[in-house]
Motif scaffolding. Structure first.
Motif: not given
Length: 432
Positions: A41-42, A48-49, A110-111, A114
């Motif tokens: 997580l960035t 995010h995946t 995938e989330s 975003q």
């Protein structure tokens, strides 16, 4: 104990092919149940995946991702991984917000929206597999922020003595505790097919089993798509880490990538985007151990599952059933372009990585369904067979058809059609 071959591609991005791994244990059901988790997580605002898969066992399977000009191209990127499907994945932050993930493709989650990790908040990864087993990470948070202040290329010499180009970065610490850094890169390079011709083969109505003779229509036509200039792409496949010398010190001239002078990817124009991740001490230790194992040539050699501990565990307290690390990091990116002539203005370009000698062969062949007597065939595979398999690229007419010659001169497809090695679509970021 016997050796088993394990596929753990989603986690071990630095493995290019399947390697033999000796875990010192039998290939029983418990090994095959080990869950592999890849999740970073960035602080980037994006979807995010999370990638989930299971250990797999293969016996003497020698498949590599290296292009072979004599066999049809086959996509094996996902064929050899036992992806974990139908799981429930979510990330929860310390403010009570939960981000749900949906399965966008087998094993890739995938989330729904975003979002970006924020300084001062901690995050927890929750996974419930299709069999109802629950896994949870420890709380993770961004340690600090640091930006890439400079990215540059210089001629240098590798530790083995090879001459080439080094890609270096300097950074600047912005805030927080910045001690542990991990780097990845995404490189793109121009490919120019050395034996490109404006014309190509077009085979229709091919029946290799027709009797008494093979039937087909072979034409030489103008190419319908760009196949002379393409763009290749590679992602970093090794673990690249650095530590600040002292807290508060910036990193200077850290080499992220070395490219041998003879590597064809820098023959024309080359670009690299370097990503710097500020990680935690636990993350640095995990990837450092993983990298040390890889340097021995046998990933996880004689390592029991659970010895390489990440920050995920089963909620029921069972051990040795999950491998991976949920990382929460800040990211900084920068891109660099250069040409081969910028560093070697008066030297020949690096050699093309394939033998591009001009070839010829008979145009047709005996029917595959011919049942009569036939002697050995000293000639190479016919043109129509190779065109049907998309193995060759047209060059010009052949003026000498002696021996096994045919009416056409051709080369392996990779020498005349750059799409065998890359995409003919110019990237949006590309500049000449």
């Amino acid at each position: 104990m016997r050796k088993i071959t394990l596929i753990i591609l989603p986690l071990l991005l630095f493995i290019n092919c399947i390697e033999e791994v000796d875990l010192g244990i039998e290939a029983d059901d418990e090994v095959l149940k080990i869950l592999i988790v890849e999740a970073t997580l960035t602080n980037e605002l994006k979807n995010h995946t999370v990638a989930l898969s299971r250990m797999d066992t293969l016996i003497d399977l020698g498949i590599d991702s290296v292009y072979n000009p004599y066999t049809p191209i086959r996509d094996i990127n996902r064929d050899l991984v036992r992806y974990e499907t139908n799981a429930t994945v979510s990330i929860e932050n310390s403010n009570g917000i939960t981000y749900s993930f949906n399965e966008s493709s087998p094993g890739i989650y995938e989330s729904d929206i975003q979002f970006a990790a924020e300084m001062g908040s901690s995050y927890l990864l929750n996974i419930v597999t299709s069999d109802g087993k629950k896994y949870t990470s420890t709380d993770m948070e961004i340690e600090g922020l640091a930006s890439i202040s400079n990215i540059y290329a210089e001629k240098t010499t590798s530790e083995s003595g090879a001459e080439g180009i080094g890609i270096f970065v300097d950074n600047t610490i912005e805030t927080g505790s910045v001690q542990n850094l991990r780097y990845t890169y995404d490189e793109t390079y121009k490919i120019i097919a050395p034996n490109w011709s404006p014309n190509e083969f077009k085979l229709t109505n091919y029946d290799p089993c027709a009797l008494p003779e093979v039937t087909y229509d072979l034409e030489i036509v103008e190419r319908e798509e760009e196949q002379q200039v393409c763009y290749g792409n590679n992602l970093s496949n090794s673990i690249i880490q650095a530590q600040q010398g002292n807290l508060g010190d910036n990193i200077t001239k850290f080499m992220v990538r070395f490219i041998d002078q003879e590597n064809f990817i820098i023959s024309h124009r080359y670009s690299i985007e370097v990503e710097q991740l500020v990680s935690s001490a636990a993350s640095f230790s995990f990837y450092d151990q993983l990298n040390n194992f890889s340097q021995t040539g046998s990933i996880f050699s004689q390592i029991q599952p659970g010895f390489l501990e990440g920050n995920l565990s089963a909620d029921d307290g069972s051990q040795g059933n999950v491998i991976g690390f949920f990382d929460v990091v800040s990211v900084s990116k920068d891109r660099l372009f250069f040409n081969y002539t910028d560093f070697y203005p008066n030297e020949e370009l690096p050699p093309y990585p394939f033998n591009c000698s001009e070839l010829t062969a008979p145009e047709s062949h005996v029917s595959f369904c011919f049942s009569g007597m036939r002697g050995p065939n000293p000639c190479p595979q016919s043109v129509i067979q190779q065109v049907d398999l998309d193995l060759i690229s047209y060059v010009k007419p052949n003026v000498n058809e002696e021996d096994c010659g045919g009416p056409h001169i051709f080369v392996p497809r990779v020498c005349g059609d750059c799409t065998a090695l890359g995409s003919n679509i110019e990237p949006d970021f590309w500049v000449e």
